[in-house]
Design a protein around this motif. Structure first.
Motif, PDB file in Angstrom:
ATOM      1  N   MET A   1       1.201  -1.004  -0.249  1.00  9.33           N
ATOM      2  CA  MET A   1      -0.642   0.118  -0.049  1.00  9.33           C
ATOM      3  C   MET A   1       0.697   1.260  -0.351  1.00  9.33           C
ATOM      4  O   MET A   1       2.094   1.269   0.579  1.00  9.33           O
ATOM      5  CB  MET A   1      -1.185  -0.133   1.446  1.00  9.33           C
ATOM      6  CG  MET A   1      -1.836   1.214   0.991  1.00  9.33           C
ATOM      7  SD  MET A   1      -3.383   0.386   2.100  1.00  9.33           S
ATOM      8  CE  MET A   1      -4.213   2.564   2.069  1.00  9.33           C
ATOM      9  N   ALA A   2       0.043   2.653  -0.567  1.00  3.88           N
ATOM     10  CA  ALA A   2       1.282   3.478  -0.581  1.00  3.88           C
ATOM     11  C   ALA A   2       1.130   4.139   0.588  1.00  3.88           C
ATOM     12  O   ALA A   2       0.217   4.110   1.842  1.00  3.88           O
ATOM     13  CB  ALA A   2       0.444   4.323  -1.968  1.00  3.88           C
ATOM     14  N   THR A   3       2.103   5.267   0.562  1.00  7.26           N
ATOM     15  CA  THR A   3       2.206   6.226   1.975  1.00  7.26           C
ATOM     16  C   THR A   3       1.276   7.244   1.824  1.00  7.26           C
ATOM     17  O   THR A   3       1.204   7.753   0.706  1.00  7.26           O
ATOM     18  CB  THR A   3       3.748   6.726   2.293  1.00  7.26           C
ATOM     19  OG1 THR A   3       4.975   4.839   2.369  1.00  7.26           O
ATOM     20  CG2 THR A   3       3.580   7.553   3.735  1.00  7.26           C
ATOM     21  N   VAL A   4       0.797   7.209   2.825  1.00  3.91           N
ATOM     22  CA  VAL A   4      -0.415   8.665   2.251  1.00  3.91           C
ATOM     23  C   VAL A   4      -0.362   9.735   3.318  1.00  3.91           C
ATOM     24  O   VAL A   4       0.283   9.770   4.431  1.00  3.91           O
ATOM     25  CB  VAL A   4      -2.000   8.503   3.417  1.00  3.91           C
ATOM     26  CG1 VAL A   4      -2.979   9.319   3.053  1.00  3.91           C
ATOM     27  CG2 VAL A   4      -2.543   6.594   2.236  1.00  3.91           C
ATOM     28  N   TYR A   5      -0.065  10.820   2.290  1.00  3.83           N
ATOM     29  CA  TYR A   5       0.288  12.316   3.588  1.00  3.83           C
ATOM     30  C   TYR A   5      -0.418  13.233   3.468  1.00  3.83           C
ATOM     31  O   TYR A   5      -1.601  13.020   2.539  1.00  3.83           O
ATOM     32  CB  TYR A   5       1.462  13.068   2.657  1.00  3.83           C
ATOM     33  CG  TYR A   5       2.605  11.952   2.601  1.00  3.83           C
ATOM     34  CD1 TYR A   5       3.820  13.231   3.493  1.00  3.83           C
ATOM     35  CD2 TYR A   5       3.104  11.354   2.157  1.00  3.83           C
ATOM     36  CE1 TYR A   5       5.211  12.188   3.769  1.00  3.83           C
ATOM     37  CE2 TYR A   5       4.793  10.175   1.888  1.00  3.83           C
ATOM     38  CZ  TYR A   5       5.160  10.710   3.076  1.00  3.83           C
ATOM     39  OH  TYR A   5       6.532  10.300   2.996  1.00  3.83           O
ATOM     40  N   ASP A   6      -0.756  13.497   4.490  1.00 12.28           N
ATOM     41  CA  ASP A   6      -2.044  14.766   4.624  1.00 12.28           C
ATOM     42  C   ASP A   6      -1.148  15.793   3.514  1.00 12.28           C
ATOM     43  O   ASP A   6      -0.244  16.369   3.976  1.00 12.28           O
ATOM     44  CB  ASP A   6      -2.399  14.803   6.203  1.00 12.28           C
ATOM     45  CG  ASP A   6      -3.051  14.102   7.169  1.00 12.28           C
ATOM     46  OD1 ASP A   6      -3.505  13.404   6.363  1.00 12.28           O
ATOM     47  OD2 ASP A   6      -1.889  14.704   8.004  1.00 12.28           O
ATOM     48  N   ILE A   7      -2.371  16.226   2.469  1.00 13.39           N
ATOM     49  CA  ILE A   7      -2.346  17.403   1.479  1.00 13.39           C
ATOM     50  C   ILE A   7      -3.405  18.582   1.856  1.00 13.39           C
ATOM     51  O   ILE A   7      -4.136  18.620   1.976  1.00 13.39           O
ATOM     52  CB  ILE A   7      -1.846  17.021  -0.096  1.00 13.39           C
ATOM     53  CG1 ILE A   7      -0.728  15.696   0.036  1.00 13.39           C
ATOM     54  CG2 ILE A   7      -2.076  18.282  -0.562  1.00 13.39           C
ATOM     55  CD1 ILE A   7       0.299  16.190   0.139  1.00 13.39           C
TER      56      ILE A   7
END
Length: 148
Positions: free
Chosen positions: A1-7
């Motif tokens: 799974m991809a790393t999730v960043y808050d944008i």
């Protein structure tokens, strides 16, 4: 799974649509046209299409604006600069220079998906002038030099 960043996203226009991912594993988030009414792009013409959003891209990353494959293959519409780059320190509106590569005028509707944004890490190079570069098998062979 991809790393999730808050944008962090700022709507600059109440009609703006926040980018969305089309599927669980999509790398690119769809960018939407923020228009009061449909616009027509003539063959060979480039039009700056507003998205109505600005965002904070994390330091060490860039937002890469790519064509949407369906829009490019069906309507001939794709970013004029092929890949747009949104730097982490840019806080203005994200706009897409949409070019009509086809032979017929094409219409872009309000809230139509016009491009996709991939947020990717990058490396900053520190460039050093030298007198010689290391040797490789390929050497200075250019376009098509490795094909048969």
């Amino acid at each position: 799974m991809a790393t999730v960043y808050d944008i962090n996203i700022k709507k600059l226009d109440e009609k703006a649509v926040i980018p969305t991912y089309g599927s669980e594993y999509a790398a690119g988030a769809d960018l939407y046209a923020c228009l009061d009414e449909a616009i027509t792009i003539e063959p060979g013409q480039t039009v700056m299409v507003h998205t109505g959003i600005a965002m904070e891209i994390p330091e060490g990353f860039a937002g890469l604006v790519y064509a949407r494959s369906g829009l490019a293959s069906k309507k001939g519409l794709a970013p004029a600069n092929k890949v747009g780059v949104v730097d982490a320190d840019y806080r203005g509106e994200i706009m897409v220079a949409l070019h009509n590569h086809g032979t017929q005028a094409q219409t872009v509707e309000p809230e139509e998906r016009i491009a996709q944004l991939v947020i990717a890490p990058y490396i900053v190079g520190e460039f050093h002038q030298v007198d010689e570069l290391s040797d490789t098998v390929r050497g200075a062979g250019g376009f098509g030099s490795t094909g048969k």
